[in-house]
Design an enzyme around this catalytic site. Structure first.
Site, short mmCIF file in Angstrom:
data_model
loop_
_atom_site.label_atom_id
_atom_site.label_comp_id
_atom_site.label_asym_id
_atom_site.label_seq_id
_atom_site.Cartn_x
_atom_site.Cartn_y
_atom_site.Cartn_z
CE1 TYR A 187 -2.94 -3.07 0.14
CE2 TYR A 187 -3.88 -2.33 2.50
CZ TYR A 187 -3.79 -3.21 1.35
OH TYR A 187 -4.57 -4.29 1.27
CG HIS B 10 -1.20 -8.78 -0.05
ND1 HIS B 10 -0.75 -7.54 0.15
CD2 HIS B 10 -2.33 -8.94 -0.42
CE1 HIS B 10 -1.72 -6.81 0.04
NE2 HIS B 10 -2.92 -7.60 -0.39
#
Length: 270
Positions: A74, A137
């Site tokens: 992010y 992830h």
């Protein structure tokens, strides 16, 4: 005459599986705190400044929200949260490992060496000595990631040493979610009114008393473009939060009005 009833403005909370963590039914996703390229949102946006983030975090906290979702992928999200968060003990921080984002591109590394280094870097960036949750992830090849790498085993060791309190898998397939439940504490799965393929993972997690977090409750914002926004928010959150076994839905926004609408809907659902 008695006093009029006062509507509760605090989010309810739920226990996250067998982790012992108590999380608000709505968590704040922070992709937009640090990254605005290579994302799947319907509209372009500028990154918020520090004061905007401070106000958003205060707004969330005032309503009892305590779950924050971030990741190395992010952009600058982790670093910004680390410098702007007040009252670390209030927040349940979920970060991730496996996906990196540099120079506008994502790449993946699920090796033990990278997993450990990623968690240690997240601790530094977030200015904390522990992470409540770390999720792998996934790149979408869920079974290969789980079975052919030692990322989950590495996270298990980091839990033993106290660097993290729980760990799990943010995947994209039913098979991957079911396999991850055998080896970890938590799964993060996609669920919204137009995508319900991963409900079997949620049901199995409930049977095992494992934690379930939901991503893409609004289909990365696309669902809210249809119909009346407030009604659509309510419909999508209801479909998620009334699913047995779900602890919290992660919804990302940098718009205070949208955050308020999401919180109001989650409070009404209970």
């Amino acid at each position: 005459m008695g006093k009029p009833a006062v509507m509760n403005d605090t989010l309810p909370s739920r226990i996250l599986g067998s982790t012992g963590l108590e999380v608000s039914t709505l968590g704040l996703g922070t992709v937009k705190f640090g990254r605005n390229s290579g994302v799947k949102y319907p509209n372009q946006f500028d990154l918020p400044d520090d004061e905007q983030i401070r106000q958003l975090l205060a707004q969330a906290s005032d309503h009892g929200m305590n779950l924050l979702d971030t990741a190395p992928a992010y952009g600058s999200s982790e670093e910004r949260l680390g410098s702007l968060l007040n009252n670390r003990k209030h927040w349940v921080i979920c970060s991730k490992t496996g996906e990196e984002f540099t120079s506008g591109e994502s790449y993946f590394d699920f090796s033990a060496q990278h997993t450990r280094a990623s968690v240690e870097r997240s601790l530094r960036r977030l200015q904390t000595d522990y992470l409540d949750i770390v999720l792998v992830h996934s790149d979408g090849n869920d079974l290969n990631v789980i079975n052919e790498s030692d990322c989950l085993e590495t996270l298990a060791r980091l839990k033993e040493t106290g660097h993290i309190r729980s760990y799990g898998f943010s995947g994209k397939t039913v098979a991957g979610g079911l396999r991850a439940l055998e080896l970890s504490d938590i799964v993060m799965v996609t669920l919204n009114t137009s995508y319900q393929e991963e409900i079997p993972v949620i049901e199995h997690a409930r049977a095992l008393n494992k934690g379930v977090l939901i991503k893409k409750a609004f289909a990365s914002g696309h669902a809210v473009l249809k119909g009346q926004p407030s009604q659509t928010v309510q419909q999508n959150l209801r479909a998620v939060l009334e699913q047995p076994g779900v602890s919290s839905a992660i919804c990302g926004t940098i718009n205070p009005q949208h955050l308020e609408e999401n919180i109001a809907a989650a409070i009404q659902i209970g």
